[in-house]
Scaffold this active site. Structure first.
Site, mmCIF file in Angstrom:
data_model
loop_
_atom_site.group_PDB
_atom_site.id
_atom_site.type_symbol
_atom_site.label_atom_id
_atom_site.label_comp_id
_atom_site.label_asym_id
_atom_site.label_seq_id
_atom_site.Cartn_x
_atom_site.Cartn_y
_atom_site.Cartn_z
ATOM 1 N N LYS A 1 0.864 -1.172 0.000
ATOM 2 C CA LYS A 1 0.000 0.000 0.000
ATOM 3 C C LYS A 1 0.904 1.226 0.000
ATOM 4 O O LYS A 1 1.931 1.234 0.701
ATOM 5 C CB LYS A 1 -0.899 -0.025 1.238
ATOM 6 N N SER B 1 -9.731 2.107 2.788
ATOM 7 C CA SER B 1 -8.810 2.848 1.965
ATOM 8 C C SER B 1 -7.797 1.962 1.227
ATOM 9 O O SER B 1 -7.194 2.410 0.259
ATOM 10 C CB SER B 1 -8.029 3.850 2.820
ATOM 11 N N SER C 1 -10.174 -0.295 6.934
ATOM 12 C CA SER C 1 -9.521 -0.122 5.629
ATOM 13 C C SER C 1 -8.804 -1.347 5.068
ATOM 14 O O SER C 1 -8.382 -1.326 3.909
ATOM 15 C CB SER C 1 -8.537 1.050 5.691
#
Lengths: 484, 95
Positions: A76, A151, A175
């Site tokens: 990420k 997210s 997330s």
């Protein structure tokens, strides 16, 4: 070879039947072909990946590899990576190259993992649809007009589209779990403190936690093993001993007490999602688990408490972006105040601005007790609910999300509707507990997630239950039609 | 609780966040909606409940007070937008 799980690939790498270099080249070709439509990767480091793969192949050749040696993953873009950009999905960090690696990156590098690139995300991890990325939305591999969740939406899409063996994610209010549910992958948010936050761009420091996203619970166990552990560079890092997450996977779940909170099946839950989750619970019961209704009376207060605490911490954390030391700087500042204001005004997107403002407001003089202190007291009540429930049951199960993946654009004008995606996930962050989402069915071709929550430091139990469930179901092995 | 555009301006100043004039009204509406969402907490009786600041408050640990970092100024300053002689440059503060 992309349709194999990480564990299967690891076995082939160990036996020499597969080279990391081949696996990496294969993923790079897939990324080139499939990523333009998905926008799941923000950045691909082909050269770096090939170098790491060549090193991994040498180590494997010498028989010195571990289970992650030569496994290609995506990070990420919230994890700092020395030498390649870390944008956090923001214009503020559009050209930022971190001077050091996140501990998670260092640890996985040491375990021989290959970094293919950086995954798209909502700006500063604020969002539930990945539509808040400065670099564009991510398509859900199951249906391209749907959001992948957020997210960690890019990470989830990367795993679902089989553009890496696994990915890292972070979870502040859901997330990891919510995008895992929306994209039909498995993801675990560990106990707060289990994975170091050093070099992980901070959103809300008392809630943020990194974790793995992969096709199976077995794969998550392997990746989490590489990520977890005490870190002197993170003062909140836990020094509780890290167990061998893979060793408990096959434990019988006969007699395991699974708590089903009545509040999770109340208002707000889509009925078809409820049916899938109920069927998953019935399957666990057939496997010998005992279902028991429990109550989390303060469940309804989690989202409001979260939306005070998270923005308050964010407004404090994001004050570091001042246009002076790193990140975006406006042109021709008139004076220091102008430099701060315009750099921040230009660098941050709309959702980040909303949260900075609400956080600054609730922390400001005269409002602190009414909002921030009150939310922290409610946080304690939420945590107490879990403590009481875990006196009666070993693990708590329910839906990860109220609905399946929604259409892109559907909720962008309504921040509150977007926040309600986190209805079932924020409580684990508020309480610091580990939570996992695993695929448990489909509604109209879109994946549904089953969420499991356990007492602190019981990730092994979550992975065990999920692995047993995945041994007798095949939801997690389905793949989107768009990816071949 | 409804916030006005003036409220937004003063909060934005506290947060040193530059906003465009046309963004003020939508932000006032959005933030008012957020405050309505969190307003329901006020109805909860939290008398005597200790605020929970952090899930890890019991596990904070101390390290030995020894030097653990060497000088990396150049590396750490590399991402800065404007530098001179190892200093961060900002607009003139003292006339």
């Amino acid at each position: 070879m992309h349709d194999k799980t990480l564990a299967q690939q690891a076995a082939l790498l160990a036996s020499g039947e597969l080279k990391s270099r081949e696996l990496v080249d294969h993923y790079l070709q897939r990324i080139e072909r499939l990523n333009p439509a998905l926008n799941a990767y923000l950045q691909v480091d082909a050269e770096g990946a090939r170098e790491q793969a060549a090193k991994a192949d040498d180590i494997l050749q010498q028989g010195k590899g571990g289970p992650l040696t030569g496994i290609p993953i995506a990070h990420k873009d919230i994890f700092c990576t020395q030498g390649i950009k870390t944008t956090c999905g923001s214009r503020m960090l559009e050209n930022f190259i971190a001077p050091y690696n996140a501990t998670v990156v260092d640890k996985l590098n040491a375990a021989g993992v290959v970094t293919l690139g950086k995954a798209n995300m909502d700006e500063f991890a604020m969002g539930s649809s990945n539509e808040n990325s400065y670099f564009g939305a991510v398509a859900n591999p199951w249906q391209h007009d749907r959001v992948p969740g957020g997210s960690s939406g890019g990470s989830a899409a990367v795993v679902a589209a089989q553009l890496a063996s696994a990915a890292t994610g972070t979870d502040t209010g859901g997330s990891i779990r919510q995008p895992a549910a929306f994209c039909g992958v498995t993801g675990i948010k560990p106990t707060y403190g289990r994975v170091s936050r050093y070099g992980m761009v901070a959103f809300a420091s008392s809630l943020d936690q990194g974790g793995p996203m992969a096709r199976t619970a077995e794969d998550c166990a392997l990746l989490l093993q590489g990520m977890a552990g005490h870190d002197v560079r993170d003062a909140t890092s836990s020094d509780v001993a890290v167990p061998n997450f893979s060793s408990q996977l096959n434990k019988d779940i006969k007699g395991l007490r699974i708590g089903v909170p009545e509040e999770y099946f109340a208002q707000g839950l889509d009925s078809a999602v409820a049916d899938s989750v109920t069927e998953a619970l019935a399957e666990l019961e057939r496997m010998g688990a005992i279902l028991k209704t429990v109550s989390l009376p303060n469940q309804g207060l989690c989202v409001p408490a979260y939306y005070i605490i998270a923005p308050a911490e964010a407004s404090s954390n994001l004050s570091r972006f001042d246009g002076v030391r790193f990140g975006h700087r406006c042109e021709n500042p008139q004076d220091l105040e102008d430099l701060y204001k315009r750099s921040r005004g230009e660098g941050f997107g709309p959702e980040v601005k909303r949260r900075i403002l609400i956080g600054a407001y609730t922390l400001s003089a005269g409002y602190y007790d009414a909002y921030y202190r009150k939310a922290q007291q409610v946080r304690q009540l939420v945590s107490n609910d879990f403590t009481a429930a875990f006196e009666e049951v070993d693990v708590i199960a329910g839906p990860t999300t109220p609905t399946t993946a929604f259409v892109r654009g559907e909720k962008t004008d309504d921040p509150i509707a977007m926040y309600l995606n986190d209805l079932f996930t924020v409580s684990a962050n508020l309480s610091g507990l580990p939570g996992l989402s695993a695929p448990c069915g489909f509604v109209d071709g879109l994946p549904v997630g089953l969420q499991l929550v356990a007492p602190a430091n019981e990730e092994s139990l979550l992975l065990n239950v999920a692995h047993r469930y995945q041994s007798s179901t095949d939801w997690h092995l389905q793949s989107p039609a768009t990816i071949d | 609780m409804a916030l006005t555009t003036d409220d937004i301006k003063s909060i934005a100043h506290l947060a040193r966040l530059g906003l465009n004039e046309e963004d003020l009204a939508p932000l006032a509406a959005d933030l008012s909606t957020m405050l309505n969402l969190v307003e329901q907490l006020q109805a909860v009786d939290t008398t005597g409940v200790e605020p929970m600041a952090h899930p890890a408050s019991a596990t904070l640990s101390m390290r030995d007070d020894v030097v653990s970092e060497h000088d990396q100024r150049d590396v750490l300053q590399a991402p800065a937008p404007s530098l001179q002689d190892g200093y961060f440059l900002v607009p003139r503060v003292i006339e």
